[in-house]
Design a protein around this motif. Structure first.
Motif, PDB file in Angstrom:
ATOM      1  N   TYR A   1      -2.641   3.428  -3.216  1.00 46.78           N
ATOM      2  CA  TYR A   1      -2.463   2.510  -4.342  1.00 46.78           C
ATOM      3  C   TYR A   1      -2.195   1.146  -3.723  1.00 46.78           C
ATOM      4  O   TYR A   1      -1.169   0.954  -3.057  1.00 46.78           O
ATOM      5  N   ARG A   2      -3.104   0.209  -3.910  1.00 49.40           N
ATOM      6  CA  ARG A   2      -2.837  -1.156  -3.450  1.00 49.40           C
ATOM      7  C   ARG A   2      -2.272  -1.943  -4.631  1.00 49.40           C
ATOM      8  O   ARG A   2      -2.962  -2.186  -5.620  1.00 49.40           O
TER       9      ARG A   2
ATOM     10  N   GLU B   1      -9.424   0.445 -10.849  1.00 47.86           N
ATOM     11  CA  GLU B   1      -8.772  -0.870 -10.800  1.00 47.86           C
ATOM     12  C   GLU B   1      -8.083  -1.114 -12.143  1.00 47.86           C
ATOM     13  O   GLU B   1      -8.707  -0.977 -13.201  1.00 47.86           O
TER      14      GLU B   1
ATOM     15  N   THR C   1      -5.037  -1.080  -7.448  1.00 48.29           N
ATOM     16  CA  THR C   1      -6.325  -0.490  -7.115  1.00 48.29           C
ATOM     17  C   THR C   1      -6.100   0.816  -6.370  1.00 48.29           C
ATOM     18  O   THR C   1      -5.247   0.880  -5.480  1.00 48.29           O
TER      19      THR C   1
ATOM     20  N   LYS D   1      -9.072   2.817   2.104  1.00 46.46           N
ATOM     21  CA  LYS D   1      -8.885   1.787   3.120  1.00 46.46           C
ATOM     22  C   LYS D   1      -9.922   1.870   4.233  1.00 46.46           C
ATOM     23  O   LYS D   1     -10.187   0.877   4.912  1.00 46.46           O
TER      24      LYS D   1
ATOM     25  N   LEU E   1      -7.637   2.596  -3.688  1.00 45.96           N
ATOM     26  CA  LEU E   1      -8.528   2.055  -2.667  1.00 45.96           C
ATOM     27  C   LEU E   1      -8.698   3.017  -1.508  1.00 45.96           C
ATOM     28  O   LEU E   1      -7.715   3.612  -1.030  1.00 45.96           O
TER      29      LEU E   1
ATOM     30  N   ASN F   1     -14.924   3.216 -10.750  1.00 43.44           N
ATOM     31  CA  ASN F   1     -16.144   3.247  -9.953  1.00 43.44           C
ATOM     32  C   ASN F   1     -16.961   4.436 -10.425  1.00 43.44           C
ATOM     33  O   ASN F   1     -16.607   5.593 -10.174  1.00 43.44           O
TER      34      ASN F   1
ATOM     35  N   ASP G   1       0.846  -1.184   0.000  1.00 42.79           N
ATOM     36  CA  ASP G   1       0.000   0.000   0.000  1.00 42.79           C
ATOM     37  C   ASP G   1       0.885   1.239   0.000  1.00 42.79           C
ATOM     38  O   ASP G   1       1.791   1.366   0.837  1.00 42.79           O
TER      39      ASP G   1
ATOM     40  N   ASP H   1     -14.069   1.342  -0.591  1.00 39.66           N
ATOM     41  CA  ASP H   1     -14.413   1.726  -1.960  1.00 39.66           C
ATOM     42  C   ASP H   1     -13.191   1.629  -2.865  1.00 39.66           C
ATOM     43  O   ASP H   1     -12.110   2.118  -2.523  1.00 39.66           O
ATOM     44  N   ARG H   2     -13.389   1.012  -4.028  1.00 43.80           N
ATOM     45  CA  ARG H   2     -12.344   0.940  -5.048  1.00 43.80           C
ATOM     46  C   ARG H   2     -12.684   1.957  -6.119  1.00 43.80           C
ATOM     47  O   ARG H   2     -13.668   1.797  -6.858  1.00 43.80           O
TER      48      ARG H   2
END
Length: 255
Positions: free
Chosen positions: A221-222, A252, A240, A244, A242, A156, A85, A248-249
């Motif tokens: 950023y995951r 992707e 993703t 945390k 994300l 999204n 992350d 919510d994403r």
């Protein structure tokens, strides 16, 4: 309430962090890359060590003890299903109603985004498109840079309306080499494909942009993929954007 202009004027460059700053989760551990490297080095030392047989140790007991030292270091060399992350720093262009995202780059641990972008440079080209690509004068071959084309980008729709490539006139994006050919204008060097950074636009109207701004402290950023310890690299298979806190994403990226 309006988003002030200075937010839109921030220059977006790839996040550059050192390997020591990154916390990686994988293989049942949550630690920095240095600790993964130390685990690997200790395993190698155990693997290469041959102990002395004990005075009252049978041959079979000794054999079993040595075998335990030879179990191998594959689980320390390659960490599957790992993730990193990295905090997101937002850059919003108010007049164009779009965010500029640049995937993190690191020192000491190379994150490879090859699976997320297309190698779409043509093999042959009559004329180098200097109006769309950045081209260095050939001496003896031309270094050419253009935007990296994302393979599979989804947004999204509650926050982001669309995603588009970020076209730049600089030494950024994806890069290859071309050499002049007598038969056809320019021939690409086989196998030459380099990713300098992956940057893209994400469009959001002012209302959605304010909502995203309010969640910035929770955005990361995951980066999911495989950690290759001896190679000091991380093969990304999904990224993703994300939240945390809420889960919510927003964005992707996948192969």
């Amino acid at each position: 309430m309006r988003i002030t202009k200075w937010i839109g004027l921030l220059l977006c460059v790839p996040v550059m962090a050192t390997a020591g700053d990154l916390i990686i989760e994988g293989g049942g551990k949550t630690q920095g890359f240095t600790r993964f490297w130390e685990d690997y080095e200790r395993c190698k030392a155990r693997e290469e060590f041959t102990p002395v047989r004990g005075e009252y140790e049978t041959q079979e007991e000794y054999r079993r003890r040595v075998e335990l030292l030879r179990v191998g270091c594959d689980t320390f060399r390659r960490i599957e299903n790992a993730y990193i992350d990295v905090a997101v720093s937002l850059s919003y262009e108010v007049d164009e109603a779009r965010f500029l995202f640049a995937l993190p780059m690191t020192r000491g641990l190379r994150i490879q985004y090859d699976t997320l972008v297309w190698d779409d440079f043509p093999k042959f080209i009559m004329k180098l498109p200097r109006d769309r690509w950045h081209v260095d004068d050939p001496t003896p071959k031309a270094s050419t840079y253009k935007e990296c084309t994302l393979r599979n980008a989804s947004a999204n729709k509650a926050f982001i309306s669309k995603i588009e490539p970020y076209r730049m006139n600089s030494w950024r994006g994806c890069m290859t080499y071309y050499s002049q050919s007598d038969e056809i204008g320019w021939r690409r060097e086989e196998g030459a494909f380099f990713i300098n950074d992956v940057t893209f636009y994400a469009y959001a109207d002012i209302g959605a942009a304010r909502r995203i701004r309010d969640m910035e402290k929770n955005l990361v950023y995951r980066i999911e993929g495989t950690l290759l310890v001896p190679e000091q690299s991380f093969e990304a298979r999904r990224v993703t954007v994300l939240n945390k806190s809420s889960g919510d994403r927003l964005i992707e990226l996948k192969p």
